[in-house]
Design an enzyme around this catalytic site. Structure first.
Site, PDB file in Angstrom:
ATOM      1  N   SER A 150       0.813  -1.206   0.000  1.00 34.94           N
ATOM      2  CA  SER A 150       0.000   0.000   0.000  1.00 34.94           C
ATOM      3  C   SER A 150       0.854   1.267   0.000  1.00 34.94           C
ATOM      4  O   SER A 150       1.830   1.372   0.728  1.00 34.94           O
ATOM      5  CB  SER A 150      -0.878  -0.002   1.252  1.00 34.94           C
ATOM      6  N   GLY A 163      -3.553   3.896   1.119  1.00 35.68           N
ATOM      7  CA  GLY A 163      -4.403   4.058   2.295  1.00 35.68           C
ATOM      8  C   GLY A 163      -5.571   4.988   1.977  1.00 35.68           C
ATOM      9  O   GLY A 163      -5.364   6.103   1.522  1.00 35.68           O
ATOM     10  N   CYS A 208      -0.114   3.354  10.427  1.00 38.04           N
ATOM     11  CA  CYS A 208       0.559   4.457   9.764  1.00 38.04           C
ATOM     12  C   CYS A 208       1.143   5.417  10.791  1.00 38.04           C
ATOM     13  O   CYS A 208       0.430   5.925  11.649  1.00 38.04           O
ATOM     14  CB  CYS A 208      -0.390   5.225   8.867  1.00 38.04           C
ATOM     15  N   ASN A 244       4.621  -2.426   8.484  1.00 39.88           N
ATOM     16  CA  ASN A 244       4.566  -1.049   8.010  1.00 39.88           C
ATOM     17  C   ASN A 244       5.929  -0.414   8.314  1.00 39.88           C
ATOM     18  O   ASN A 244       6.877  -1.112   8.660  1.00 39.88           O
ATOM     19  CB  ASN A 244       3.427  -0.281   8.688  1.00 39.88           C
TER      20      ASN A 244
HETATM   21  C1  LIG Z   1       5.750   6.517   0.052  1.00 41.02           C
HETATM   22  C2  LIG Z   1       5.121   5.443   0.898  1.00 41.02           C
HETATM   23  C3  LIG Z   1       3.754   5.486   1.173  1.00 41.02           C
HETATM   24  C4  LIG Z   1       3.144   4.511   1.955  1.00 41.02           C
HETATM   25  N1  LIG Z   1       1.792   4.570   2.190  1.00 41.02           N
HETATM   26  C5  LIG Z   1       1.201   3.606   2.916  1.00 41.02           C
HETATM   27  C6  LIG Z   1      -0.223   3.614   3.123  1.00 41.02           C
HETATM   28  O1  LIG Z   1      -0.948   4.470   2.617  1.00 41.02           O
HETATM   29  N2  LIG Z   1      -0.771   2.631   3.894  1.00 41.02           N
HETATM   30  C7  LIG Z   1      -0.003   1.628   4.444  1.00 41.02           C
HETATM   31  O2  LIG Z   1      -0.551   0.758   5.127  1.00 41.02           O
HETATM   32  N3  LIG Z   1       1.340   1.591   4.248  1.00 41.02           N
HETATM   33  C8  LIG Z   1       1.952   2.538   3.499  1.00 41.02           C
HETATM   34  N4  LIG Z   1       3.332   2.476   3.287  1.00 41.02           N
HETATM   35  C9  LIG Z   1       4.106   1.373   3.868  1.00 41.02           C
HETATM   36  C10 LIG Z   1       4.365   0.256   2.849  1.00 41.02           C
HETATM   37  O3  LIG Z   1       3.145  -0.302   2.418  1.00 41.02           O
HETATM   38  C11 LIG Z   1       5.259  -0.849   3.448  1.00 41.02           C
HETATM   39  O4  LIG Z   1       4.586  -1.411   4.538  1.00 41.02           O
HETATM   40  C12 LIG Z   1       6.584  -0.295   3.930  1.00 41.02           C
HETATM   41  O5  LIG Z   1       7.103   0.578   2.956  1.00 41.02           O
HETATM   42  C13 LIG Z   1       7.611  -1.363   4.274  1.00 41.02           C
HETATM   43  O6  LIG Z   1       7.989  -2.123   3.146  1.00 41.02           O
HETATM   44  P1  LIG Z   1       9.356  -1.860   2.299  1.00 41.02           P
HETATM   45  O7  LIG Z   1      10.462  -1.703   3.249  1.00 41.02           O
HETATM   46  O8  LIG Z   1       9.459  -3.082   1.423  1.00 41.02           O
HETATM   47  O9  LIG Z   1       9.087  -0.611   1.486  1.00 41.02           O
HETATM   48  C14 LIG Z   1       3.942   3.453   2.498  1.00 41.02           C
HETATM   49  C15 LIG Z   1       5.300   3.404   2.214  1.00 41.02           C
HETATM   50  C16 LIG Z   1       5.899   4.366   1.435  1.00 41.02           C
HETATM   51  C17 LIG Z   1       7.383   4.273   1.154  1.00 41.02           C
END
Ligand SMILES: Cc1cc2nc3c(=O)[nH]c(=O)nc-3n(C[C@H](O)[C@H](O)[C@H](O)COP(=O)(O)O)c2cc1C
Ligand code: FES
Lengths: 268, 125
Positions: free
Chosen positions: A20, A45, A128, A190
């Site tokens: 997400s 989200g 979040c 997250n």
């Molecule tokens: C720019 C950005 C926006 C994100 N927006 C959301 C969101 O709206 N809702 C959510 O549950 N997680 C959000 N996340 C978290 C990601 O879904 C994920 O859980 C997190 O980046 C960890 O994974 P990664 O290390 O592989 O990126 C966001 C992450 C990033 C980098």
């Protein structure tokens, strides 16, 4: 090869989804990749009412990762329902909505709306770190997660996945809260709360001061937590992981997650 | 063309811009090269003489703010090129936010997809 999985009651043709917030509602990426190839799309989200998001700067690069404080900018569920959902439905992929609120009532109201939509599941974002009220506040304790999840469960018939925050002492507590409240699965992790300083300006880089850390830097934390949660609950786990090193990520998640690998695709 | 630098050692692209400009003004804040002062002050003088039809600006935010003000005050059409930290560059992550004028409401647009060049009346920088 049969890559089909049934994750928390969502039948996907393969276990590849997107995390997400890193994929919007799919439109931008559809210019680059064939969305039909994905097992599922987890949306940005989405809240009951539109949210403008936080002040810029909202993102910043860190060693082997990045901080973000987007602040859940989104057009609201009504817009999603009328614009993005009909468009997404044209593709052969599952649609899972990442749902966010700032009070239990808001989560419940949103869940009621989502229950009426043609979607395949809901990922409850209790994690979040970028909004003042709500989200992470509920996600850090057994009781908090259980309370919100069970209220939402009452009005939601669709598959329900609870997304956990890593900003806790013991990740198995919120995971058990989700399971005990009747969630069909949990997803993790997250982002980790972090902060970066601009030494020249002598203030934090992000306007919001703190933001969520993601990227390769957090991967060992994610792996550790998936490992712990897998031992603590019986419901399936989505391990959120970027697709930077496919082989390694397959190996880790195939061994730890109960049933599903979820790779988060992201460009820098 | 109004090209401003902090001081002599930061001057770049002088010949390149000179070759494509009808009128060329180079300034340094400390006067170590070219005219002394901010480029915008020389632009203002030329606007007052009635020599300017439109402004296209890029550079640091405080300067762009000043240009935006100047354009508003003198009613000259103006476009500014913005920069913001970007995560994806394709309008997905919503990282590169810039606020737009929308009355009481807080509304953001995104530099990577909607910009980077904006009408200076639209954005709140
Ligand atoms: C720019 C950005 C926006 C994100 N927006 C959301 C969101 O709206 N809702 C959510 O549950 N997680 C959000 N996340 C978290 C990601 O879904 C994920 O859980 C997190 O980046 C960890 O994974 P990664 O290390 O592989 O990126 C966001 C992450 C990033 C980098
Ligand atoms: S950089 Fe991601 S939306 Fe502009």
């Amino acid at each position: 090869m049969n890559t089909e999985v049934n994750l928390a009651g969502i039948k996907m043709k393969n276990p590849v989804t997107v995390a997400s917030g890193t994929f919007g509602y799919g439109r931008e990426f559809s210019e680059f990749i064939d969305l039909n190839k994905l097992g599922g799309i987890i949306t940005k989200g989405t809240s009951l009412k539109p949210r403008p998001g936080n002040k810029p700067p909202r993102v910043c690069e860190t060693t082997a990762g990045m901080l973000n404080s987007i602040g859940l900018q989104n057009p609201g569920v009504e817009y999603f329902m009328n614009n993005d959902l009909p468009w997404l439905r044209k593709f052969d992929t599952k649609v899972i909505v990442n749902a966010c609120g700032s009070s239990i009532e808001e989560y419940v109201e949103l869940a009621k709306v989502l229950n009426t939509l043609d979607i395949d599941g809901v990922e409850l974002n209790l994690s979040c770190p970028n909004v003042k009220a709500g989200c992470m506040a509920f996600g850090t304790s057994y009781e908090g997660v259980k309370e919100v999840t069970s209220q939402v469960r009452k009005v939601l018939d669709k598959p329900l996945i609870v997304k956990l925050t890593p900003n806790v002492t013991d990740i198995t507590e919120p995971a058990r809260g989700a399971e005990d409240a009747g969630a069909d699965g949990v997803s993790l992790i997250n982002t980790l709360l972090g902060m970066s300083i601009d030494v020249e300006k002598q203030r934090p880089v992000l306007a919001n001061n703190m933001g969520g850390l993601s990227g390769p830097a957090v991967k060992p934390v994610a792996v550790r937590m998936v490992y712990q949660v897998a031992q603590a609950v019986k419901i399936p786990i989505l391990g959120l992981r970027r697709n930077s090193n496919r082989k390694r990520c397959d190996r880790i998640y195939a061994s730890w997650s109960n049933s599903c690998i979820n790779r988060n695709r992201k460009l820098y | 063309m109004y090209l401003g630098f902090r001081s002599k050692e930061f001057v770049i692209l002088e010949e390149e811009y000179k070759n494509i400009s009808d009128k060329f003004v180079l300034t340094t804040d400390d006067g170590s090269y070219g005219e002394k002062g901010f480029a915008i002050n020389f632009l203002r003088q030329d606007i007052e003489k009635g020599n300017i039809d439109a402004i296209y600006a890029c550079g640091p935010l405080p300067m762009l703010k000043a240009v935006q003000e100047l354009a508003k005050e003198t009613k000259i059409p103006c476009q500014i090129s913005l920069e913001e930290r970007m995560g994806c560059g394709i309008g997905v992550c919503l990282g590169c936010a810039v606020q737009v004028n929308a009355g009481e409401d807080t509304v953001y647009t995104h530099v990577c997809k909607a910009g980077p060049v904006f009408d200076s009346n639209i954005v709140k920088i």
